[in-house]
Scaffold this motif. Structure first.
Motif, PDB file in Angstrom:
ATOM      1  N   ASP A  77       0.840  -1.289   0.041  1.00  0.00           N
ATOM      2  CA  ASP A  77       0.106   0.117   0.006  1.00  0.00           C
ATOM      3  C   ASP A  77       0.786   1.186  -0.013  1.00  0.00           C
ATOM      4  OD1 ASP A  77       0.887  -0.369   2.751  1.00  0.00           O
ATOM      5  OD2 ASP A  77      -0.977  -0.110   3.642  1.00  0.00           O
ATOM      6  N   LEU A  78       2.016   1.130  -0.162  1.00  0.00           N
ATOM      7  CA  LEU A  78       3.020   2.345  -0.251  1.00  0.00           C
ATOM      8  C   LEU A  78       3.125   2.677  -1.831  1.00  0.00           C
ATOM      9  CD1 LEU A  78       5.976   1.684   2.081  1.00  0.00           C
ATOM     10  CD2 LEU A  78       3.927   3.146   2.671  1.00  0.00           C
ATOM     11  N   TYR A  79       2.828   1.681  -2.796  1.00  0.00           N
ATOM     12  CA  TYR A  79       3.125   2.120  -4.128  1.00  0.00           C
ATOM     13  C   TYR A  79       2.109   2.649  -5.001  1.00  0.00           C
ATOM     14  CZ  TYR A  79       7.303  -0.978  -3.117  1.00  0.00           C
ATOM     15  OH  TYR A  79       8.347  -1.309  -2.438  1.00  0.00           O
ATOM     16  N   ASP A  80       2.400   3.717  -5.582  1.00  0.00           N
ATOM     17  CA  ASP A  80       1.311   4.377  -6.584  1.00  0.00           C
ATOM     18  C   ASP A  80       1.308   3.683  -7.975  1.00  0.00           C
ATOM     19  OD1 ASP A  80       0.639   6.883  -5.020  1.00  0.00           O
ATOM     20  OD2 ASP A  80       2.529   6.820  -4.768  1.00  0.00           O
ATOM     21  N   ALA A  81       2.225   3.121  -8.510  1.00  0.00           N
ATOM     22  CA  ALA A  81       2.434   2.486  -9.686  1.00  0.00           C
ATOM     23  C   ALA A  81       3.440   1.227  -9.710  1.00  0.00           C
ATOM     24  CB  ALA A  81       2.585   3.479 -10.688  1.00  0.00           C
ATOM     25  N   LEU A  82       3.388   0.468 -10.751  1.00  0.00           N
ATOM     26  CA  LEU A  82       4.452  -0.741 -11.019  1.00  0.00           C
ATOM     27  C   LEU A  82       4.748  -0.777 -12.240  1.00  0.00           C
ATOM     28  CD1 LEU A  82       5.246  -2.626  -8.683  1.00  0.00           C
ATOM     29  CD2 LEU A  82       2.975  -1.630  -8.186  1.00  0.00           C
ATOM     30  N   HIS A  83       6.122  -0.945 -12.745  1.00  0.00           N
ATOM     31  CA  HIS A  83       6.366  -1.547 -13.916  1.00  0.00           C
ATOM     32  C   HIS A  83       7.063  -2.812 -13.950  1.00  0.00           C
ATOM     33  CE1 HIS A  83       6.335   2.515 -16.286  1.00  0.00           C
ATOM     34  NE2 HIS A  83       6.047   2.786 -14.839  1.00  0.00           N
ATOM     35  N   TRP A  84       6.651  -3.566 -14.900  1.00  0.00           N
ATOM     36  CA  TRP A  84       7.353  -4.946 -14.920  1.00  0.00           C
ATOM     37  C   TRP A  84       8.391  -5.204 -16.165  1.00  0.00           C
ATOM     38  CZ3 TRP A  84       2.562  -4.137 -13.420  1.00  0.00           C
ATOM     39  CH2 TRP A  84       1.980  -4.728 -12.210  1.00  0.00           C
ATOM     40  N   ILE A  85       9.626  -5.277 -15.990  1.00  0.00           N
ATOM     41  CA  ILE A  85      10.495  -5.130 -17.192  1.00  0.00           C
ATOM     42  C   ILE A  85      11.436  -6.195 -17.029  1.00  0.00           C
ATOM     43  CG2 ILE A  85      12.583  -3.578 -17.780  1.00  0.00           C
ATOM     44  CD1 ILE A  85      11.026  -1.235 -16.498  1.00  0.00           C
ATOM     45  N   ASP A  86      11.574  -6.694 -18.727  1.00  0.00           N
ATOM     46  CA  ASP A  86      12.144  -7.978 -18.818  1.00  0.00           C
ATOM     47  C   ASP A  86      13.925  -7.683 -18.844  1.00  0.00           C
ATOM     48  OD1 ASP A  86      12.764  -6.968 -21.190  1.00  0.00           O
ATOM     49  OD2 ASP A  86      12.142  -9.003 -22.306  1.00  0.00           O
ATOM     50  N   PHE A  87      14.610  -8.582 -19.018  1.00  0.00           N
ATOM     51  CA  PHE A  87      16.074  -8.802 -19.086  1.00  0.00           C
ATOM     52  C   PHE A  87      16.616  -7.725 -20.202  1.00  0.00           C
ATOM     53  CE2 PHE A  87      20.078  -9.751 -21.020  1.00  0.00           C
ATOM     54  CZ  PHE A  87      20.977  -9.626 -20.020  1.00  0.00           C
ATOM     55  N   THR A  88      15.753  -7.758 -21.352  1.00  0.00           N
ATOM     56  CA  THR A  88      16.172  -6.981 -22.934  1.00  0.00           C
ATOM     57  C   THR A  88      16.022  -5.524 -22.371  1.00  0.00           C
ATOM     58  OG1 THR A  88      14.275  -7.455 -23.779  1.00  0.00           O
ATOM     59  CG2 THR A  88      15.876  -9.224 -23.932  1.00  0.00           C
ATOM     60  N   HIS A  89      15.034  -5.480 -21.733  1.00  0.00           N
ATOM     61  CA  HIS A  89      14.760  -3.875 -21.855  1.00  0.00           C
ATOM     62  C   HIS A  89      15.285  -3.313 -20.379  1.00  0.00           C
ATOM     63  CE1 HIS A  89      11.607  -4.527 -24.477  1.00  0.00           C
ATOM     64  NE2 HIS A  89      10.528  -3.438 -24.136  1.00  0.00           N
TER      65      HIS A  89
END
Length: 340
Positions: free
Chosen positions: A227-239
């Motif tokens: 509940d501290l986070y406003d947004a999330l990004h999931w990023i793979d190895f190549t990126h």
């Protein structure tokens, strides 16, 4: 200032302006703050005593930090190391006086972490005098990052801020933003995750290229406060690799994969929220990624043409890059049940 120990010098981050709306919090090794403050507080409480053995598992950064903290405060150190801990890091740990055992190579992050936790429990059963630092679960690891927040507040008084960083154990992003929000509740927190991490529901997505050490998990971490986070990004190895190479090419900053992933996410967030100053956490240097990332720089994608898929729920996750508004939502109960 003359520091009493090298750990006190190494822990302090540099603030590096990358663009008008983006600043890098560049650490030599970020978790030194966490380990120093945690060991000091445990000694003050009488939870541990001088000379006692502190044990924990690590993928590298925390191992180095704990070894330095033990050296600083006269403690013994035992590390159960991930397969991602390289020979350079292991040699430093051993010279610093830590004993190190590395688990056997694993097919994936989940098995690697399960093997390490199992081994820690075996050590504690055989050696009850050891103290398990529990970097993933004991909120004492939040304390050191309050100092980082105070440094940020002093450097950017009155500025609307957003913090972007790898989630990992939850202590760094959580500890910094917790302190910042004590005076400005509007500070945004953007977390970065690799695919395959259970923390924010991407465990069914396998990134075949690599484990991005330190920012994801295959087990539930109590120190992650969703509940501290406003947004999330999931990023793979190549990126993440594209971000790390671009950071070196464009800004001469040599940093690890988690920083590359954070840089990519922060550039996207800064375009969407130009009213805020975005602070991206650079947890460590790029030395342990030379062969797997920087020697392959010619293969790196151009960040200027990369963009994430905007999703509204974890069920829509898609590789190689997804982003979602989290809106400070608590961890869904079914996630905890499924992970258990």
């Amino acid at each position: 200032m003359i520091h009493p120990h090298i750990a006190d010098a190494l822990k302090v981050p540099d603030l590096v302006r990358l663009t008008d709306g983006l600043v890098l919090i560049r650490f030599e090794s970020m978790k030194i703050y966490s380990a120093l403050a945690a060991v000091r507080r445990l000694l003050e409480r009488g939870t541990v005593r001088p000379g006692q053995t502190l044990v924990d598992s690590s993928s590298g950064i925390y191992a180095y930090a704990l070894a330095l903290a033990c050296h600083r405060y006269g403690m013994r150190c035992h590390i159960v190391a991930s397969t991602t801990v390289d020979a350079t890091t292991r040699a430093q740990l051993e010279v610093l006086g830590a004993t190190v055992e590395q688990v056997r190579p694993s097919r994936n992050l989940k098995l690697d972490q399960e093997l390490r936790v199992r081994r820690v429990r075996e050590i504690l059963a055989d050696r009850p005098d050891c103290h398990w630092m529990r970097q993933y679960h004991d909120d004492v690891h939040y304390l050191g990052y309050h100092e980082v927040a105070d440094r940020i507040t002093a450097a950017f008084p009155g500025r609307p801020l957003a913090l972007v960083g790898g989630v990992g154990s939850g202590a760094s992003t959580g500890g910094i933003v917790e302190r910042l929000r004590a005076t400005d509740p509007s500070v945004r927190l953007v977390g970065v995750q690799p695919f395959g991490s259970v923390t924010f529901g991407s465990q069914d997505h396998h990134d075949p290229e690599a484990i991005i050490a330190g920012i994801g998990s295959s087990i539930v971490f109590d120190n992650v406060r969703h509940d501290l986070y406003d947004a999330l990004h999931w990023i793979d190895f190549t990126h993440a690799m594209a971000g790390a190479v671009a950071l070196l090419r464009e800004h001469a900053v040599f940093a690890g994969l988690s920083t590359g992933a954070g840089y990519l996410a922060a550039m996207h967030e800064a375009r969407r929220h130009p009213d805020r100053l975005h602070l991206v956490i650079g947890a460590d240097t790029g030395h342990r990624y030379v062969e797997r990332v920087f020697a392959r720089h010619a293969e790196a994608l151009n960040p200027a043409v990369l963009k994430p898929v905007e999703i509204s729920g974890a069920g829509e996750l898609a590789m190689p890059w997804s982003t979602m508004a989290w809106r400070r939502t608590p961890c869904p109960a079914e996630w905890k049940e499924r992970a258990a």
